[in-house]
Design a protein around this motif. Structure first.
Motif, PDB file in Angstrom:
ATOM      1  N   THR A   1      26.044  -0.993 101.988  1.00  0.00           N
ATOM      2  CA  THR A   1      24.877  -0.441 101.306  1.00  0.00           C
ATOM      3  C   THR A   1      24.246   0.585 102.230  1.00  0.00           C
ATOM      4  OG1 THR A   1      22.829  -1.007 100.139  1.00  0.00           O
ATOM      5  CG2 THR A   1      23.270  -2.180 102.181  1.00  0.00           C
ATOM      6  N   LEU A   2      23.387   1.439 101.704  1.00  0.00           N
ATOM      7  CA  LEU A   2      22.803   2.514 102.513  1.00  0.00           C
ATOM      8  C   LEU A   2      21.521   2.101 103.216  1.00  0.00           C
ATOM      9  CD1 LEU A   2      23.397   5.608 100.187  1.00  0.00           C
ATOM     10  CD2 LEU A   2      24.765   4.848 102.138  1.00  0.00           C
ATOM     11  N   PHE A   3      20.716   1.260 102.558  1.00  0.00           N
ATOM     12  CA  PHE A   3      19.445   0.827 103.131  1.00  0.00           C
ATOM     13  C   PHE A   3      19.227  -0.644 102.810  1.00  0.00           C
ATOM     14  CE2 PHE A   3      19.027   5.365 102.317  1.00  0.00           C
ATOM     15  CZ  PHE A   3      18.575   5.825 103.538  1.00  0.00           C
TER      16      PHE A   3
ATOM     17  N   GLU B   1      11.976   0.567  99.049  1.00  0.00           N
ATOM     18  CA  GLU B   1      11.999   1.588  98.007  1.00  0.00           C
ATOM     19  C   GLU B   1      13.285   2.414  98.077  1.00  0.00           C
ATOM     20  OE1 GLU B   1       9.419   3.224 101.413  1.00  0.00           O
ATOM     21  OE2 GLU B   1       9.943   1.307 100.486  1.00  0.00           O
ATOM     22  N   PHE B   2      13.783   2.647  99.294  1.00  0.00           N
ATOM     23  CA  PHE B   2      15.049   3.367  99.440  1.00  0.00           C
ATOM     24  C   PHE B   2      16.208   2.483  99.006  1.00  0.00           C
ATOM     25  CE2 PHE B   2      13.505   6.350 103.097  1.00  0.00           C
ATOM     26  CZ  PHE B   2      12.578   6.891 102.220  1.00  0.00           C
ATOM     27  N   SER B   3      16.149   1.227  99.391  1.00  0.00           N
ATOM     28  CA  SER B   3      17.193   0.277  99.004  1.00  0.00           C
ATOM     29  C   SER B   3      17.310   0.180  97.489  1.00  0.00           C
ATOM     30  CB  SER B   3      16.889  -1.099  99.603  1.00  0.00           C
ATOM     31  OG  SER B   3      17.840  -2.048  99.194  1.00  0.00           O
ATOM     32  N   LYS B   4      16.172   0.103  96.826  1.00  0.00           N
ATOM     33  CA  LYS B   4      16.163   0.023  95.360  1.00  0.00           C
ATOM     34  C   LYS B   4      16.721   1.296  94.736  1.00  0.00           C
ATOM     35  CE  LYS B   4      13.062  -0.733  91.401  1.00  0.00           C
ATOM     36  NZ  LYS B   4      11.646  -0.959  90.991  1.00  0.00           N
ATOM     37  N   TYR B   5      16.320   2.440  95.263  1.00  0.00           N
ATOM     38  CA  TYR B   5      16.764   3.726  94.711  1.00  0.00           C
ATOM     39  C   TYR B   5      18.281   3.864  94.782  1.00  0.00           C
ATOM     40  CZ  TYR B   5      17.206   8.785  94.055  1.00  0.00           C
ATOM     41  OH  TYR B   5      17.578  10.034  93.603  1.00  0.00           O
ATOM     42  N   PHE B   6      18.876   3.445  95.906  1.00  0.00           N
ATOM     43  CA  PHE B   6      20.316   3.602  96.102  1.00  0.00           C
ATOM     44  C   PHE B   6      21.108   2.346  95.733  1.00  0.00           C
ATOM     45  CE2 PHE B   6      18.789   6.974  98.974  1.00  0.00           C
ATOM     46  CZ  PHE B   6      19.608   8.017  98.554  1.00  0.00           C
TER      47      PHE B   6
ATOM     48  N   MET C   1      16.845  10.292 107.636  1.00  0.00           N
ATOM     49  CA  MET C   1      16.003  10.925 108.650  1.00  0.00           C
ATOM     50  C   MET C   1      14.608  10.311 108.656  1.00  0.00           C
ATOM     51  SD  MET C   1      14.931  14.934 108.817  1.00  0.00           S
ATOM     52  CE  MET C   1      14.212  15.682 110.263  1.00  0.00           C
ATOM     53  N   TYR C   2      14.056  10.097 107.465  1.00  0.00           N
ATOM     54  CA  TYR C   2      12.713   9.533 107.342  1.00  0.00           C
ATOM     55  C   TYR C   2      12.653   8.130 107.934  1.00  0.00           C
ATOM     56  CZ  TYR C   2       8.279   8.129 105.184  1.00  0.00           C
ATOM     57  OH  TYR C   2       7.004   7.688 104.971  1.00  0.00           O
ATOM     58  N   LYS C   3      13.713   7.356 107.732  1.00  0.00           N
ATOM     59  CA  LYS C   3      13.762   5.998 108.289  1.00  0.00           C
ATOM     60  C   LYS C   3      13.608   6.043 109.804  1.00  0.00           C
ATOM     61  CE  LYS C   3      17.675   3.968 109.062  1.00  0.00           C
ATOM     62  NZ  LYS C   3      18.991   3.278 108.954  1.00  0.00           N
ATOM     63  N   HIS C   4      14.377   6.905 110.453  1.00  0.00           N
ATOM     64  CA  HIS C   4      14.278   7.015 111.907  1.00  0.00           C
ATOM     65  C   HIS C   4      12.940   7.622 112.332  1.00  0.00           C
ATOM     66  CE1 HIS C   4      18.295   5.663 112.963  1.00  0.00           C
ATOM     67  NE2 HIS C   4      18.748   6.359 111.927  1.00  0.00           N
ATOM     68  N   TYR C   5      12.510   8.632 111.592  1.00  0.00           N
ATOM     69  CA  TYR C   5      11.245   9.306 111.884  1.00  0.00           C
ATOM     70  C   TYR C   5      10.086   8.309 111.882  1.00  0.00           C
ATOM     71  CZ  TYR C   5       7.320  12.577 111.097  1.00  0.00           C
ATOM     72  OH  TYR C   5       6.141  13.274 111.172  1.00  0.00           O
TER      73      TYR C   5
END
Length: 385
Positions: A174-176, A183-188, A220-224
């Motif tokens: 999975t991506l997130f 919210e990212f996990s749900k989106y992807f 990027m936002y996750k790391h940021y």
């Protein structure tokens, strides 16, 4: 291109200024000014470039006007050699996944390197590939069959495989994850609906230019937001937009970014990346943002992680009430954190009182870590922008 001194007068360190200048020359096909390069502190530049995993791109620019110092020469050769090894290994992995009927999607640097004038300018520590989450056992068999050792399996959102001398692949299911950015996990979560079949292979997949851009922005936002991210991420954004922006569906992109509440972030980093790598002068706010990228390095910093983690946990509120609430939540865990750390207790709530025995015992083994966390929370103050 604007004059270096004027355009970068507010960049915080000479090494940062020099790295940005050289990277800009490399990706914009400009020959660096020899006098400027001769005046550079190459030892400091090398250490700073290594901190951002950008030694190879600096070397590509420097070699146009001077003989490369040994450190840069070796770093460039290492990057080229490692890139070649990754390319060879990916072909083997892809073929094996094809034979076993597992779809796969190359991620991050594997795709981003094509945005650079030369692929070897974009260094990579590892390669990331998303695979069919229902066949990760098959992926494990494939990777071990190709001589890889499984370092991490079924613990995170990716499994880690390594092979000497320096190869590492992260095979994502999975991506997130829900615990960091739900919210990212749900989106992807339904990523298969966004996948496009490659025309030349049966199980190879790719994303549209818009969807891949959304993904790298989320990454990027996750790391940021946690430990921080560096100048290479900013360069990726600049080059990806330069290559693909004209073909993107702006209506779709805007709509999706608003769903993720990333529209402001996207505009900010896109404008910043373009100004930084075309050496235009920054305003005060942009300069502060750039300094965050400079200081974070490629992998972020513990200082950023501590500050950002506490800030997010407190909801940006540094009041004593908010801090007391946070500490209580850490003591009496519930919800997703309980599910992740104590799944059996999460399923059987009657066992919850046992945590008041087991958790203090575990905490006693790491008293300094607990004390440090409490101190960080008590001392925490929102930084003025």
């Amino acid at each position: 291109m604007n004059d270096l001194t004027e355009a970068t007068r507010t960049i915080s360190t000479n090494a940062a200024r020099d790295l940005i200048y050289l990277a800009s020359c490399a990706v914009n096909n400009e020959i660096p000014d020899k006098q400027k390069c001769d005046a550079m502190d190459l030892d400091a530049l090398f250490n700073f470039a290594r901190y951002h995993i950008m030694t190879s791109i600096a070397a590509h620019a420097l070699e146009k006007v001077t003989e490369l110092p040994h450190s840069f020469d070796q770093a460039q050769k290492k990057a080229i050699r490692k890139l070649s090894l990754f390319d060879i290994e990916r072909i083997k992995i892809y073929d094996a996944l094809e034979q076993n009927g597992v779809w796969y999607l190359p991620l991050k640097g594997i795709t981003l390197k094509s945005c650079y004038p030369k692929s070897s300018m974009r260094e990579m520590s590892d390669n990331d590939i998303l695979c069919d989450s229902g066949k990760m056992d098959v992926v494990k068999t494939v990777m071990e069959g190709l001589g890889y050792s499984c370092e991490v399996y079924e613990k995170f959102h990716h499994d880690v495989y390594s092979k000497p001398p320096t190869l590492e692949f992260e095979m994502h299911h999975t991506l997130f994850t829900d615990d960091s950015l739900p919210e990212f996990s749900k989106y992807f979560s339904d990523i298969s609906s966004k996948l496009i079949n490659d025309s030349d292979k049966g199980f190879a997949r790719h994303l549209s230019s818009e969807d891949f851009y959304i993904y790298i922005l989320c990454h990027m936002y996750k790391h940021y937001c946690f430990a921080g991210t560096g100048l290479r991420s900013l360069l990726d954004i600049y080059l990806y937009n330069r290559k693909y922006r004209s073909e993107m569906d702006e209506v779709y992109l805007s709509c999706e970014l608003k769903k993720l509440e990333l529209d402001d972030f996207e505009q900010k980093v896109r404008r910043l990346s373009e100004k930084v790598y075309t050496l235009r002068e920054l305003n005060d706010e942009e300069q502060r943002e750039l300094e965050y990228f400079e200081k974070s390095g490629a992998n972020g910093t513990a200082e950023n992680l501590h500050y950002n983690s506490v800030s997010m946990a407190l909801g940006g509120d540094d009041s004593n009430k908010s801090k007391r609430t946070y500490i209580l939540r850490r003591v009496f865990i519930s919800g997703d954190e309980l599910k992740r750390r104590h799944p059996t207790v999460y399923k059987h709530k009657v066992l919850y009182p046992l945590l008041f025995i087991s958790r203090p015992i575990k905490a006693a083994a790491h008293p300094k870590r607990i004390i440090d966390e409490v101190k960080r929370v008590k001392r925490f103050k929102i930084k003025e922008k």
